[in-house]
Design an enzyme around this catalytic site. Structure first.
Site, PDB file in Angstrom:
ATOM      1  N   ASP A 101       3.522   5.036  -6.267  1.00 30.72           N
ATOM      2  CA  ASP A 101       3.933   4.858  -5.012  1.00 30.72           C
ATOM      3  C   ASP A 101       5.468   4.369  -5.231  1.00 30.72           C
ATOM      4  OD1 ASP A 101       4.890   5.093  -2.308  1.00 30.72           O
ATOM      5  OD2 ASP A 101       3.719   3.831  -1.487  1.00 30.72           O
ATOM      6  N   ASN A 108       0.460  -1.753  -4.889  1.00 30.70           N
ATOM      7  CA  ASN A 108       0.905  -0.652  -5.673  1.00 30.70           C
ATOM      8  C   ASN A 108       0.882  -0.655  -7.191  1.00 30.70           C
ATOM      9  OD1 ASN A 108       1.978   0.913  -3.437  1.00 30.70           O
ATOM     10  ND2 ASN A 108       3.730  -0.120  -3.166  1.00 30.70           N
ATOM     11  N   ASP A 153       8.893  -1.887  -3.996  1.00 29.40           N
ATOM     12  CA  ASP A 153       8.011  -2.270  -3.095  1.00 29.40           C
ATOM     13  C   ASP A 153       6.781  -2.458  -4.333  1.00 29.40           C
ATOM     14  OD1 ASP A 153       6.667  -2.887  -1.053  1.00 29.40           O
ATOM     15  OD2 ASP A 153       5.694  -0.851  -0.653  1.00 29.40           O
TER      16      ASP A 153
END
Length: 328
Positions: free
Chosen positions: A217, A206, A201
């Site tokens: 994360d 992030n 992700d």
């Protein structure tokens, strides 16, 4: 605590403090909630005057084995001196249990927002993603999933078919265009890529900036094609994306080789993320945090916009894939 609609209502401040104390941590002050939808994350100041972050995992999203694999990946990166935030080992464990919850403690680190239009920062990120993928290619996740059509299209479509948030007047046209998007995505998806462990992700939110990039994360870490960690860093029109891609891959190539055939996966991966995202919010709607954070999901105009976005994405899938800038 045994379903995806679990809403963390039992996670009181007293329970959080008791959970921390169970592993020998005393919160002197703080316990400030941080922005997180899937899990619950809090910052606090310990009695040693250091700042920490505690993360309580949503029950039944990941198994203990899957979380441990995420933690091992973080440790592997830390051992390679890659700036990714790894969980702290407390009493020789990184994953802890308290009253049915699983939780992890991290050091609290600050940083500025990553600048999406800064090509120098993009170059730094590209180098470190190359190093992350070096580490990621050393072994694969066993318990965690691999990016694929079932998780990102088939199961989300089933969720959306039952989603009460879609207005009745738009349900048929929305599901019709969703089916067309899924069919088109399947036509352009291929599995001729070498899987590796991914951040999963890696969008600009992030990445923090602190004398260089800081990757945070890892909750969505999984196996997949390398391009999955690269394409979300591209934005703007086609010429801007080509410049960004060229910058990113030149730096990435210092540490890892990207099979350029994976460039054809960018639009399929984007389509998969679009469908998956809607279904993710729909799955979590019984969690009170979601209606508060995504109120527009109840608006008819939102779903009209999704129909238009899906139609546009079908066109992108059918267009030639993004290419590197020509060399002169």
């Amino acid at each position: 605590m045994n379903n995806s609609a679990f809403n963390f209502q039992a996670l009181s401040p007293d329970l959080i403090l008791d959970a921390l104390e169970s592993v020998g941590l005393i919160a002197e002050s703080g316990l400030t909630a941080l922005n997180s939808y899937e899990n619950r994350v809090y910052q606090f100041l310990g009695e040693d005057r250091k700042r920490y972050v505690v993360k309580f995992y949503r029950p039944e999203r990941w198994s203990e084995e899957q979380i441990q694999e995420e933690h091992q990946f973080c440790r592997d990166m830390a051992d390679a001196e890659i700036p990714a935030i790894a969980p702290l080992s407390i009493n020789e464990n990184t994953l802890h249990h308290y009253q049915g919850y699983m939780f992890t403690v991290f050091p609290s680190v600050g940083g500025r927002q990553y600048e999406i239009d800064n090509l120098d920062q993009l170059e730094w990120v590209g180098r470190f993603l190359g190093r992350i993928h070096q580490v990621g290619s050393e072994s694969l996740f066993i318990a965690r999933p691999t990016v694929g059509l079932d998780e990102y299209l088939s199961r989300p479509r089933d969720v959306l078919a039952q989603c009460p948030l879609i207005p009745k007047s738009l349900r048929e046209p929305f599901l019709s265009v969703t089916d067309k998007l899924i069919t088109t995505t399947r036509e352009f998806w291929h599995t001729d890529w070498q899987p590796l462990r991914l951040h999963g992700d890696c969008h600009p939110g992030n990445i923090l900036w602190r004398d260089g990039p800081l990757f945070v994360d890892m909750d969505d870490a999984r196996n997949g094609p390398a391009i999955q960690d690269l394409w979300m860093l591209l934005h703007g029109d086609e010429s801007e994306q080509r410049l960004q891609l060229d910058t990113l891959l030149e730096a990435y190539g210092e540490f890892a080789d990207l099979d350029t055939s994976e460039l054809s996966l960018i639009e399929p991966l984007r389509a998969m993320r679009m469908v998956y995202y809607l279904a993710w919010v729909a799955r979590r709607w019984d969690d009170p945090a979601f209606p508060k954070s995504f109120p527009w999901m109840q608006d008819e105009d939102f779903w009209r916009g999704q129909i238009a976005a899906f139609i546009e994405q079908i066109k992108k899938l059918q267009a030639p894939p993004l290419r590197l800038m020509p060399m002169y």
